[in-house]
Design a protein around this motif. Sequence first.
Motif, PDB file in Angstrom:
ATOM      1  N   ILE A  11       0.840  -1.198   0.000  1.00  0.00           N
ATOM      2  CA  ILE A  11       0.000   0.000   0.000  1.00  0.00           C
ATOM      3  C   ILE A  11       0.881   1.255   0.000  1.00  0.00           C
ATOM      4  O   ILE A  11       0.638   2.206  -0.763  1.00  0.00           O
ATOM      5  N   ALA A  12       1.911   1.275   0.839  1.00  0.00           N
ATOM      6  CA  ALA A  12       2.819   2.429   0.897  1.00  0.00           C
ATOM      7  C   ALA A  12       3.527   2.624  -0.448  1.00  0.00           C
ATOM      8  O   ALA A  12       3.652   3.751  -0.939  1.00  0.00           O
ATOM      9  N   GLY A  13       3.962   1.545  -1.075  1.00  0.00           N
ATOM     10  CA  GLY A  13       4.612   1.623  -2.389  1.00  0.00           C
ATOM     11  C   GLY A  13       3.647   2.139  -3.452  1.00  0.00           C
ATOM     12  O   GLY A  13       4.000   2.963  -4.292  1.00  0.00           O
ATOM     13  N   GLY A  14       2.410   1.653  -3.416  1.00  0.00           N
ATOM     14  CA  GLY A  14       1.400   2.119  -4.369  1.00  0.00           C
ATOM     15  C   GLY A  14       1.099   3.596  -4.216  1.00  0.00           C
ATOM     16  O   GLY A  14       0.967   4.331  -5.197  1.00  0.00           O
ATOM     17  N   LEU A  15       0.985   4.042  -2.955  1.00  0.00           N
ATOM     18  CA  LEU A  15       0.742   5.468  -2.705  1.00  0.00           C
ATOM     19  C   LEU A  15       1.921   6.325  -3.167  1.00  0.00           C
ATOM     20  O   LEU A  15       1.721   7.424  -3.706  1.00  0.00           O
ATOM     21  N   ALA A  16       3.142   5.836  -2.963  1.00  0.00           N
ATOM     22  CA  ALA A  16       4.322   6.587  -3.402  1.00  0.00           C
ATOM     23  C   ALA A  16       4.335   6.714  -4.925  1.00  0.00           C
ATOM     24  O   ALA A  16       4.596   7.788  -5.465  1.00  0.00           O
ATOM     25  N   ILE A  17       4.036   5.634  -5.637  1.00  0.00           N
ATOM     26  CA  ILE A  17       3.990   5.661  -7.107  1.00  0.00           C
ATOM     27  C   ILE A  17       2.874   6.592  -7.583  1.00  0.00           C
ATOM     28  O   ILE A  17       3.063   7.380  -8.503  1.00  0.00           O
TER      29      ILE A  17
END
Length: 159
Positions: A11-17
């Motif tokens: 989720i954190a990676g998706g939000l960063a992207i």
Amino acid sequence: MKPRHKRLALIAGGLAILGIVATLVLNAFQSNLVFFFSPTQVAAGEAPRGKNFRIGGMVKEGSLQREADGVTLRFVVTDTDKDMTVAYKGILPDLFREGKGVVAQGRLGEDGVFAASEVLAKHDENYMPPEAAKAVGDAHQRAAANKAASEAAAKTIKQ
């Protein structure tokens, strides 16, 4: 790593992207955003310095001057209130004429001359770009208001 931690990392990676993509899209939109100004607004200092914008109005009769190279020319755009000299290097649209509506895109130079990178002309007998028509209409309204105010002042002085 626990499944819960994997989910949070995903989720954190998706939000960063998503944040990076949104930043890139907004940056591209901002750099391609071009505002319209009338010669009166440019003279009043409302136009941005060092950034592209559009200027529009009527091409003043007798103002078209071609330089020796045959490609560089100057003309004056007016909203009937203020005039702005435009310098353009390139081939003008076939419908470009003195006394007709025009919109030019470019930058305002240090010398006060608008350096156009693109010139757009009307497409038929009755058309004027909406922004240019509004600028000319606003200039006419200001002129009428100034005339009415001066006439009222003259009447007051007579009395």
